[in-house]
Design a protein around this motif. Sequence first.
Motif, PDB file in Angstrom:
ATOM      1  N   ALA A  22      44.497  87.521 163.994  1.00 41.65           N
ATOM      2  CA  ALA A  22      46.126  86.800 163.496  1.00 41.65           C
ATOM      3  C   ALA A  22      46.407  86.356 165.621  1.00 41.65           C
ATOM      4  O   ALA A  22      47.712  85.254 165.377  1.00 41.65           O
ATOM      5  CB  ALA A  22      47.710  87.264 162.965  1.00 41.65           C
ATOM      6  N   GLY A  23      46.462  86.793 165.950  1.00 40.61           N
ATOM      7  CA  GLY A  23      46.838  86.846 167.191  1.00 40.61           C
ATOM      8  C   GLY A  23      48.155  86.757 168.208  1.00 40.61           C
ATOM      9  O   GLY A  23      48.544  88.112 167.163  1.00 40.61           O
ATOM     10  N   ASN A  24      49.165  86.129 168.628  1.00 41.13           N
ATOM     11  CA  ASN A  24      50.589  86.299 168.833  1.00 41.13           C
ATOM     12  C   ASN A  24      51.038  85.899 167.866  1.00 41.13           C
ATOM     13  O   ASN A  24      52.600  85.471 167.714  1.00 41.13           O
ATOM     14  CB  ASN A  24      50.138  84.971 169.950  1.00 41.13           C
ATOM     15  CG  ASN A  24      50.471  83.647 169.642  1.00 41.13           C
ATOM     16  OD1 ASN A  24      49.849  83.018 169.115  1.00 41.13           O
ATOM     17  ND2 ASN A  24      50.944  83.044 170.942  1.00 41.13           N
ATOM     18  N   GLN A  25      50.599  85.757 166.767  1.00 44.69           N
ATOM     19  CA  GLN A  25      51.716  85.368 165.663  1.00 44.69           C
ATOM     20  C   GLN A  25      51.336  86.203 164.696  1.00 44.69           C
ATOM     21  O   GLN A  25      52.266  86.328 163.511  1.00 44.69           O
ATOM     22  CB  GLN A  25      50.328  84.127 164.022  1.00 44.69           C
ATOM     23  CG  GLN A  25      50.161  82.757 165.087  1.00 44.69           C
ATOM     24  CD  GLN A  25      50.835  81.829 165.693  1.00 44.69           C
ATOM     25  OE1 GLN A  25      52.307  81.861 164.583  1.00 44.69           O
ATOM     26  NE2 GLN A  25      51.219  81.336 166.730  1.00 44.69           N
ATOM     27  N   VAL A  26      51.252  87.253 164.623  1.00 46.23           N
ATOM     28  CA  VAL A  26      52.285  88.454 164.028  1.00 46.23           C
ATOM     29  C   VAL A  26      52.096  89.589 165.848  1.00 46.23           C
ATOM     30  O   VAL A  26      52.194  89.462 166.671  1.00 46.23           O
ATOM     31  CB  VAL A  26      50.532  89.084 163.679  1.00 46.23           C
ATOM     32  CG1 VAL A  26      49.143  89.816 164.108  1.00 46.23           C
ATOM     33  CG2 VAL A  26      50.785  90.602 162.652  1.00 46.23           C
ATOM     34  N   ASP A  27      53.582  90.259 165.064  1.00 45.52           N
ATOM     35  CA  ASP A  27      53.706  91.746 165.721  1.00 45.52           C
ATOM     36  C   ASP A  27      52.941  92.664 164.804  1.00 45.52           C
ATOM     37  O   ASP A  27      53.227  93.080 164.182  1.00 45.52           O
ATOM     38  CB  ASP A  27      55.532  92.252 165.723  1.00 45.52           C
ATOM     39  CG  ASP A  27      56.462  90.500 166.515  1.00 45.52           C
ATOM     40  OD1 ASP A  27      54.916  89.957 167.861  1.00 45.52           O
ATOM     41  OD2 ASP A  27      56.729  90.397 166.225  1.00 45.52           O
ATOM     42  N   ILE A  28      52.744  93.517 165.886  1.00 45.05           N
ATOM     43  CA  ILE A  28      52.036  95.140 165.278  1.00 45.05           C
ATOM     44  C   ILE A  28      53.087  96.137 165.941  1.00 45.05           C
ATOM     45  O   ILE A  28      53.255  96.316 166.971  1.00 45.05           O
ATOM     46  CB  ILE A  28      50.183  94.900 165.574  1.00 45.05           C
ATOM     47  CG1 ILE A  28      49.811  93.681 165.025  1.00 45.05           C
ATOM     48  CG2 ILE A  28      50.249  96.362 164.696  1.00 45.05           C
ATOM     49  CD1 ILE A  28      49.206  93.915 165.117  1.00 45.05           C
TER      50      ILE A  28
END
Length: 65
Positions: free
Chosen positions: A32-38
Amino acid sequence: MEGKAHIEIIYCVGWGYFLQAAWIAAEMFAEAGNQVDITMTPAGGGTLEVILDGDKIYDRKAEDG
C-alpha cells in the motif's frame, strides 16, 4: 490521516511476536505504500492481531486456536 487506511498491529512481546508483527507491517507497506498508516502496539497475553480501520482482520488466537 485523511484518505489513508490505518492498520494497527498488536503483538505480544513475551511470546516473541515482534518479528511476525514487523513482517506483517513490511508486507502491508510494500503493498500500500503511502496509502496506509501503520501502528505497532506491544501487548501481552499471546496477542497477535491486525486491525484495519477499526475492524479486526486477523487474530492469531482465533485462526490458530
